[in-house]
Design a protein around this motif. Sequence first.
Motif, PDB file in Angstrom:
ATOM      1  N   ILE A 193       0.866  -1.175   0.000  1.00  0.00           N
ATOM      2  CA  ILE A 193       0.000   0.000   0.000  1.00  0.00           C
ATOM      3  C   ILE A 193       0.905   1.227   0.000  1.00  0.00           C
ATOM      4  O   ILE A 193       1.654   1.455   0.954  1.00  0.00           O
ATOM      5  N   THR A 194       0.862   1.983  -1.078  1.00  0.00           N
ATOM      6  CA  THR A 194       1.733   3.152  -1.234  1.00  0.00           C
ATOM      7  C   THR A 194       0.918   4.394  -0.916  1.00  0.00           C
ATOM      8  O   THR A 194       0.148   4.890  -1.737  1.00  0.00           O
ATOM      9  N   ARG A 195       1.119   4.924   0.285  1.00  0.00           N
ATOM     10  CA  ARG A 195       0.348   6.072   0.768  1.00  0.00           C
ATOM     11  C   ARG A 195       0.878   7.387   0.224  1.00  0.00           C
ATOM     12  O   ARG A 195       0.111   8.308  -0.057  1.00  0.00           O
ATOM     13  N   ASN A 196       2.204   7.483   0.142  1.00  0.00           N
ATOM     14  CA  ASN A 196       2.856   8.706  -0.321  1.00  0.00           C
ATOM     15  C   ASN A 196       4.069   8.325  -1.160  1.00  0.00           C
ATOM     16  O   ASN A 196       4.563   7.200  -1.080  1.00  0.00           O
ATOM     17  N   CYS A 197       4.545   9.286  -1.952  1.00  0.00           N
ATOM     18  CA  CYS A 197       5.729   9.054  -2.779  1.00  0.00           C
ATOM     19  C   CYS A 197       6.947   9.711  -2.144  1.00  0.00           C
ATOM     20  O   CYS A 197       6.956  10.917  -1.892  1.00  0.00           O
ATOM     21  N   ARG A 198       7.961   8.906  -1.863  1.00  0.00           N
ATOM     22  CA  ARG A 198       9.219   9.415  -1.315  1.00  0.00           C
ATOM     23  C   ARG A 198      10.372   8.645  -1.947  1.00  0.00           C
ATOM     24  O   ARG A 198      10.377   7.421  -1.884  1.00  0.00           O
ATOM     25  N   PRO A 199      11.299   9.355  -2.610  1.00  0.00           N
ATOM     26  CA  PRO A 199      11.389  10.801  -2.808  1.00  0.00           C
ATOM     27  C   PRO A 199      10.215  11.341  -3.635  1.00  0.00           C
ATOM     28  O   PRO A 199       9.636  10.615  -4.440  1.00  0.00           O
ATOM     29  N   ALA A 200       9.919  12.598  -3.417  1.00  0.00           N
ATOM     30  CA  ALA A 200       8.805  13.218  -4.127  1.00  0.00           C
ATOM     31  C   ALA A 200       9.003  13.109  -5.632  1.00  0.00           C
ATOM     32  O   ALA A 200      10.113  13.295  -6.153  1.00  0.00           O
ATOM     33  N   LYS A 201       7.929  12.757  -6.328  1.00  0.00           N
ATOM     34  CA  LYS A 201       7.854  12.675  -7.783  1.00  0.00           C
ATOM     35  C   LYS A 201       8.641  11.517  -8.390  1.00  0.00           C
ATOM     36  O   LYS A 201       8.741  11.415  -9.616  1.00  0.00           O
ATOM     37  N   ARG A 202       9.195  10.643  -7.553  1.00  0.00           N
ATOM     38  CA  ARG A 202       9.847   9.446  -8.122  1.00  0.00           C
ATOM     39  C   ARG A 202       8.815   8.609  -8.872  1.00  0.00           C
ATOM     40  O   ARG A 202       9.095   8.060  -9.938  1.00  0.00           O
ATOM     41  N   ILE A 203       7.610   8.494  -8.317  1.00  0.00           N
ATOM     42  CA  ILE A 203       6.539   7.743  -8.967  1.00  0.00           C
ATOM     43  C   ILE A 203       5.643   8.726  -9.718  1.00  0.00           C
ATOM     44  O   ILE A 203       5.141   9.690  -9.137  1.00  0.00           O
ATOM     45  N   LYS A 204       5.506   8.485 -11.008  1.00  0.00           N
ATOM     46  CA  LYS A 204       4.666   9.316 -11.859  1.00  0.00           C
ATOM     47  C   LYS A 204       3.440   8.497 -12.268  1.00  0.00           C
ATOM     48  O   LYS A 204       3.586   7.423 -12.843  1.00  0.00           O
ATOM     49  N   VAL A 205       2.264   8.978 -11.948  1.00  0.00           N
ATOM     50  CA  VAL A 205       1.024   8.251 -12.207  1.00  0.00           C
ATOM     51  C   VAL A 205       0.298   8.892 -13.381  1.00  0.00           C
ATOM     52  O   VAL A 205       0.019  10.093 -13.367  1.00  0.00           O
ATOM     53  N   ILE A 206       0.014   8.081 -14.410  1.00  0.00           N
ATOM     54  CA  ILE A 206      -0.759   8.545 -15.547  1.00  0.00           C
ATOM     55  C   ILE A 206      -2.117   7.854 -15.499  1.00  0.00           C
ATOM     56  O   ILE A 206      -2.222   6.636 -15.698  1.00  0.00           O
ATOM     57  N   LEU A 207      -3.150   8.609 -15.196  1.00  0.00           N
ATOM     58  CA  LEU A 207      -4.516   8.088 -15.183  1.00  0.00           C
ATOM     59  C   LEU A 207      -5.079   8.158 -16.608  1.00  0.00           C
ATOM     60  O   LEU A 207      -4.857   9.138 -17.317  1.00  0.00           O
ATOM     61  N   VAL A 208      -5.799   7.124 -17.000  1.00  0.00           N
ATOM     62  CA  VAL A 208      -6.322   7.042 -18.362  1.00  0.00           C
ATOM     63  C   VAL A 208      -7.834   6.874 -18.316  1.00  0.00           C
ATOM     64  O   VAL A 208      -8.348   5.991 -17.614  1.00  0.00           O
ATOM     65  N   GLY A 209      -8.546   7.705 -19.054  1.00  0.00           N
ATOM     66  CA  GLY A 209      -9.999   7.660 -19.050  1.00  0.00           C
ATOM     67  C   GLY A 209     -10.584   6.528 -19.868  1.00  0.00           C
ATOM     68  O   GLY A 209     -11.554   6.737 -20.604  1.00  0.00           O
ATOM     69  N   GLU A 210     -10.004   5.355 -19.737  1.00  0.00           N
ATOM     70  CA  GLU A 210     -10.455   4.160 -20.448  1.00  0.00           C
ATOM     71  C   GLU A 210     -10.397   2.974 -19.493  1.00  0.00           C
ATOM     72  O   GLU A 210      -9.792   3.062 -18.421  1.00  0.00           O
ATOM     73  N   GLU A 211     -11.011   1.873 -19.903  1.00  0.00           N
ATOM     74  CA  GLU A 211     -10.884   0.632 -19.145  1.00  0.00           C
ATOM     75  C   GLU A 211      -9.655  -0.111 -19.654  1.00  0.00           C
ATOM     76  O   GLU A 211      -9.588  -0.497 -20.818  1.00  0.00           O
ATOM     77  N   LEU A 212      -8.686  -0.285 -18.775  1.00  0.00           N
ATOM     78  CA  LEU A 212      -7.431  -0.950 -19.133  1.00  0.00           C
ATOM     79  C   LEU A 212      -7.066  -1.967 -18.058  1.00  0.00           C
ATOM     80  O   LEU A 212      -7.172  -1.690 -16.863  1.00  0.00           O
ATOM     81  N   GLY A 213      -6.613  -3.133 -18.479  1.00  0.00           N
ATOM     82  CA  GLY A 213      -6.143  -4.134 -17.527  1.00  0.00           C
ATOM     83  C   GLY A 213      -7.259  -4.693 -16.658  1.00  0.00           C
ATOM     84  O   GLY A 213      -8.447  -4.486 -16.899  1.00  0.00           O
ATOM     85  N   PHE A 214      -6.835  -5.402 -15.606  1.00  0.00           N
ATOM     86  CA  PHE A 214      -7.779  -6.086 -14.721  1.00  0.00           C
ATOM     87  C   PHE A 214      -7.804  -5.436 -13.338  1.00  0.00           C
ATOM     88  O   PHE A 214      -6.795  -5.136 -12.779  1.00  0.00           O
TER      89      PHE A 214
END
Length: 214
Positions: A193-214
């Motif tokens: 469970i990843t509550r926060n990103c440390r170091p900041a911005k190491r993890i970049k999340v791209i949300l996609v307005g489509e149904e992808l994966g399971f």
Amino acid sequence: MKLSTPLEMRNDLLGKKLVGELEKRNFEAYYCKTSAEAMEKAFALIPEGSSVSWGGSVTIREMGLTDAFHAKNYKVVDRDLAKDADEKFELQRQALMVDCYVTSTNAITEDGVLVNIDGVGNRVAAMSFGPKNVVVIVGMNKVEKTAEDALTRVRTYAAPVNSMRFMGKTPCAVDGVCHNCKSPESICNQMLITRNCRPAKRIKVILVGEELGF
């Protein structure tokens, strides 16, 4: 002009709100309406010449992203090309040292928490530590209200479907229901469970307005 469907409007509104929630948690976050836009964003975030790798994500394969990395100027560590189990394991270890690890997430909450379950642990290990950067691409179908809801989604839906995909010999692969099993082939062994990103911005999340994966 094509009118947006109610689902598209929901995805756009929730996606943009979720970007803000992720940024509060020190992730770098973006919302893209389509997988094509998401692929462009991924390449913009990963400079050519970088070393890249990934796990078993259906999302990035559905998008054609893995093939595109091979076609472009990237140093690819691809466990799918391994000749045998020993070579696959070695490539999974090498993936922990790349410039950028690309993956999806099993679920994400409306307030920006990533929830993942892994079989071997290579994917959750890379997400938490090792690669210099992580790019997470996630369809809006994986958004859940709370971490508890997200965990339920993963255990009762994503895990059985993925176990069937891997042709595993687990109880859930037989009847589609989570048995909280101790099977040697269980794919529910490590939970992250990843509550926060440390170091900041190491993890970049791209949300996609489509149904992808399971």
